[in-house]
Design a protein around this motif. Structure first.
Motif, short mmCIF file in Angstrom:
data_model
loop_
_atom_site.label_atom_id
_atom_site.label_comp_id
_atom_site.label_asym_id
_atom_site.label_seq_id
_atom_site.Cartn_x
_atom_site.Cartn_y
_atom_site.Cartn_z
N ARG A 195 0.83 -1.20 0.00
CA ARG A 195 0.00 0.00 0.00
C ARG A 195 0.86 1.25 0.00
O ARG A 195 0.53 2.25 -0.65
CB ARG A 195 -0.92 -0.02 1.22
CG ARG A 195 -2.11 -0.95 0.99
CD ARG A 195 -2.82 -1.31 2.25
NE ARG A 195 -3.37 -0.14 2.94
CZ ARG A 195 -4.04 -0.24 4.10
NH1 ARG A 195 -4.20 -1.42 4.65
NH2 ARG A 195 -4.52 0.83 4.67
N ALA A 196 2.00 1.19 0.74
CA ALA A 196 2.89 2.36 0.76
C ALA A 196 3.46 2.61 -0.63
O ALA A 196 3.58 3.76 -1.07
CB ALA A 196 4.02 2.13 1.76
N ILE A 197 3.78 1.50 -1.34
CA ILE A 197 4.34 1.67 -2.68
C ILE A 197 3.28 2.27 -3.61
O ILE A 197 3.56 3.17 -4.40
CB ILE A 197 4.86 0.31 -3.22
CG1 ILE A 197 6.08 -0.12 -2.41
CG2 ILE A 197 5.21 0.41 -4.70
CD1 ILE A 197 6.53 -1.53 -2.67
N VAL A 198 2.03 1.77 -3.47
CA VAL A 198 0.94 2.34 -4.27
C VAL A 198 0.80 3.83 -3.97
O VAL A 198 0.67 4.67 -4.88
CB VAL A 198 -0.38 1.58 -4.00
CG1 VAL A 198 -1.55 2.30 -4.65
CG2 VAL A 198 -0.28 0.16 -4.53
N ALA A 199 0.85 4.18 -2.67
CA ALA A 199 0.73 5.59 -2.29
C ALA A 199 1.85 6.41 -2.91
O ALA A 199 1.63 7.52 -3.41
CB ALA A 199 0.77 5.72 -0.77
N ALA A 200 3.07 5.84 -2.91
CA ALA A 200 4.20 6.55 -3.48
C ALA A 200 4.00 6.76 -4.98
O ALA A 200 4.26 7.85 -5.51
CB ALA A 200 5.50 5.77 -3.22
N LEU A 201 3.50 5.72 -5.65
CA LEU A 201 3.28 5.83 -7.09
C LEU A 201 2.19 6.86 -7.41
O LEU A 201 2.32 7.66 -8.33
CB LEU A 201 2.92 4.47 -7.68
CG LEU A 201 4.07 3.46 -7.71
CD1 LEU A 201 3.58 2.12 -8.24
CD2 LEU A 201 5.22 3.97 -8.56
#
Lengths: 431, 332
Positions: free
Chosen positions: A96-102
């Motif tokens: 989820r953090a990676i999705v948020a970063a993207l």
């Protein structure tokens, strides 16, 4: 290339050989091989810097950052899989953090294009800043719970348990990717500004790797990293010294083969039209641009290539000591020393970079026992006169090597500004 | 009121202290860059060296038995500054001038300054060891507390911090008067603007270079000593903050002394504000928050571990977007 120059180079290299034999006679095989592993790895890093500084005149003072990336890549690639992390909720939260970063990245990129819908000038700057802030807050809101969970339940992410040599390759690629981003942003800067910017970026990389405990275990350090060749315990030789020597010699021969291949490739590239083009850009980029060379793309290419070599070198260093310790990286030991190698060896000359790398590492490591010996003699001398002895002689003697490095760089700049084995460009009239 | 006091202690006091140190360092960096056109990387170690000069003098004063109400490390400054200036001059003579005379590129001077950094650091560690030292081994560090009505905590700052801010103001004023009123100072500004034109106009450029090193060396000694009085003295005292100092100088535009001062305070305050925990200030508003909103216990912009990183990020961003400094056009 005259025969006089060749003879001089051969003499210098033979002299270095004599020094190494002397070290071998003094310290024995196991320590000498260890020293040579470090020397050869640094020689590769010096080759990387020589590509950037010697071929293209790029002032990269962020060597340390690329070494750290290489070192960390080994942890990620070849450290055993951490089951506790994969069975926890960590991968999900991290995803989820990676999705948020993207999403944040997409938002920022979109904000950069608002001029298409008529928002310009100060309004655009405002929109971009707000987009950055929102992206950062969004990322923080997702990554903070993930890091807390990973650190409390699993310690850190762990690795993928793959072969260490793959880790070296990943190290080079990771350093190359970061170098691409850094180069894209910074290579337009003037020399000293580029130096300061790259130092700053290396410090940011260090701060991140040191404090992202969930990814790197931070100051807790990661060890033991696996070796690509059998370690002393795995050789199956009963004699402790012999097994140590066998293991280290195996590691050293692997490095020597790798570096020989890289060296040959670099020499070929240097002599090829590509190398000539790079020298043309270095010596007069305006003229090169007028001749139709894509200066920006070529400079980026060479920055990435140099960083790739540094990443591999950094990965080798951590693999050998089987330890990744983000707190152990210092600008003196990991950036400035590489610069000394290239300057002493001769900027633009690959042989010079290899020579400088080995020479400086031998001098750096040998200055400690030598100065300790000197200081102890001095200590006995002053005590014989009746004065008080020097307090903590050993700790002080160790500091001599920093001073020595400074002296070497000063002398080199004053008396051999082109290095001991300088760049010699082959021209037709020489042949 | 508690929250306001907390804010003053955490942001105003420590921000001004940090800002003063950065400003004093950045002025030296920026002057050297303006006159000699190279990034003097050894400036941090010149600060440390200056602090050690003061330390030795303070030890000598203590041995003679001179005791004053002010910290001895501060009293010795009038003697330490000339020594530091002389050291700076001899460093230039020994390491930079020979290279300049040969007409090398500024890049070579930057590399030479790294050599100087390593030598100074090696010598300091050789003679003083790597341990932490304090100027206050034989005297007490006074701490002032101002009680605020209606607050449990009081505004507190130490004597060295007050002295640091006062000396910064004095040094900056003196520098301003020197640059605008004196012949040499005007010559310095002229040379920073256009070295060739200054030379043709009859300005003694050698003298200007010497003046630059004297000012930069004494300011470095001042900053280093005051920093060591505030925290403690160690061999990497200022090596660690040389990048924030460069950040300050670049934010203000390299070569512009006034910009460097502003940049120093800007970077100092940015660092303290970024790691400041805002939730403690927002606590009084706890009751007026809408239903379902709770105040997180930690509401700082970046975690405390990244305090110095803030300066690096500012440095890189300014270099990328405004490499001539954020006051471009405003200064002359």
């Amino acid at each position: 290339m005259s025969t006089g120059d060749n003879r001089r180079d051969a003499l210098l290299i033979a002299g270095l050989g004599v020094i190494i034999v002397g070290v071998w006679l003094w310290l024995g095989s196991a320590s000498t091989i260890q020293l040579m592993v470090s020397a050869v790895s640094y020689a590769l890093i010096a080759l990387g810097l020589n590509v950037q500084w010697g071929y293209a005149g790029q002032f990269n003072f962020g060597v340390m950052g690329f070494l750290m990336l290489g070192g960390y890549a080994v942890v990620l690639t070849s450290f055993p899989v951490n089951e506790a992390f994969w069975s926890s909720d960590g991968p999900n939260l991290l995803g989820r953090a990676i999705v948020a970063a993207l999403l944040g990245l997409a938002l920022v990129l979109a904000a950069h294009r608002v001029d298409r819908i008529g928002i310009r000038g100060r309004a655009k700057v405002f929109v971009v800043v707000v987009a950055y802030a929102l992206a950062y807050l969004g990322y923080r809101s997702q990554i903070d719970p993930a890091t807390v969970l990973i650190e409390s339940e699993a310690g850190f992410v762990g690795g993928f348990g793959l072969h260490p040599i793959l880790g070296w390759l990943v190290g080079g690629i990771l350093a190359g990717i970061v170098a691409y981003l850094v180069g894209k942003a910074c290579l337009g800067l003037r020399t000293d500004y580029l130096a300061i910017a790259t130092i700053g970026i290396a410090e940011i990389i260090r701060a991140l790797l040191k404090n992202m405990d969930w990814l790197t275990r931070g100051t807790l350090t990661v060890s033991p990293l696996p070796w690509p060749v059998p370690t002393a315990l795995e050789t199956g030789i009963d004699d402790a010294t012999l097994s140590l020597i066998t293991a280290r010699a195996g590691f050293l021969s692997l490095l020597v083969v790798l570096i020989a291949v890289i060296f040959v490739l670099l020499q070929r590239a240097y002599a090829a039209p590509w190398g000539r083009m790079m020298r043309a850009i270095r010596d007069n980029h305006i003229a090169a641009e007028a001749m139709g060379k894509d200066v920006k793309a070529r400079q980026l290419e060479i920055f990435v290539l140099g960083a790739f070599l540094m990443g591999i070198g950094g990965a080798m260093l951590s693999t050998y000591v089987q330890l990744f310790d983000p707190g152990g990286y210092q600008p003196i030991n990991h950036t400035f020393i590489v610069w000394v190698m290239v300057i002493v060896g001769g900027a633009g000359s690959n042989v010079g970079a290899l020579f400088g790398g080995v020479l400086i590492i031998v001098a750096w490591n040998m200055s400690e026992p030598v100065s300790r010996l000197l200081f102890q003699q001095l200590d006995t001398l002053v005590q014989a006169i009746g004065w008080a002895g020097i307090p903590d002689v050993d700790a002080r003697a160790l500091q001599m090597r920093v001073f020595l490095l400074g002296v070497v760089i000063t002398i080199a700049l004053r008396y051999a500004p082109r290095g001991l084995i300088p760049e010699r460009i082959r021209r037709h009239e020489d042949e | 009121m508690n929250e306001l006091v907390f804010f003053i202690n955490k942001v105003l006091v420590s921000g001004s202290v940090l800002g003063s140190v950065y400003a004093l360092g950045a002025v030296g960096v920026t002057l050297i860059f303006g006159i000699l056109r190279f990034a003097h990387f050894a400036h941090g170690d010149m600060m440390t060296m200056g602090a050690f000069v003061s330390f030795l003098l303070a030890a000598a004063f203590a041995a003679i038995g001179i005791q004053t109400p002010l910290p001895t490390g501060f009293i010795v400054l009038p003697f330490a500054l000339p020594i530091a200036a002389a050291l700076a001059l001899s460093i230039d003579r020994g390491f930079y001038k020979p290279l300049r005379d040969r007409g090398v590129r500024p890049v070579t001077l930057l590399i030479a300054s790294i050599g100087v950094t390593l030598m100074i650091q090696g010598l300091i560690r050789l003679f003083f060891g790597v341990s932490n030292r304090s100027f206050f081994e034989n005297e007490a560090k006074e701490i002032f507390r101002i009680a605020v009505i209606g607050a449990k905590r009081s505004i507190s700052f130490s004597e060295p911090q007050v002295l640091l801010i006062i000396t910064t103001v004095v040094a900056v004023t003196a520098l301003h008067l020197f640059l605008t009123r004196s012949r040499l100072g005007k010559g310095m500004r002229a040379m920073a603007d256009n070295a060739d034109l200054a030379r043709v106009s009859g300005i003694n450029t050698g003298e200007v270079v010497r003046a630059t090193w004297i000012i930069a060396g004494s300011l470095a000694c001042l900053a280093g000593t005051m920093l060591a009085l505030d925290v403690s003295l160690k061999p990497d005292l200022a090596f660690n903050i040389v990048l924030p100092i460069f950040a300050a100088a670049i934010v203000g535009g390299l070569g512009h002394p006034y910009g460097a001062i502003a940049g120093g305070f800007l970077v100092g305050f940015a660092e303290t504000l970024a790691v400041f925990n805002w939730s403690s200030v927002l606590r009084p508003f706890k009751d007026v928050l809408p239903d379902g909103w709770t105040l997180p216990s930690n509401l700082s912009l970046v975690p405390t571990d990244y305090k110095l990183t803030v300066a690096f990020v500012i440095l890189v961003i300014v270099l990328l977007f405004r490499p001539t400094g954020i006051f471009k056009g405003a200064s002359t």
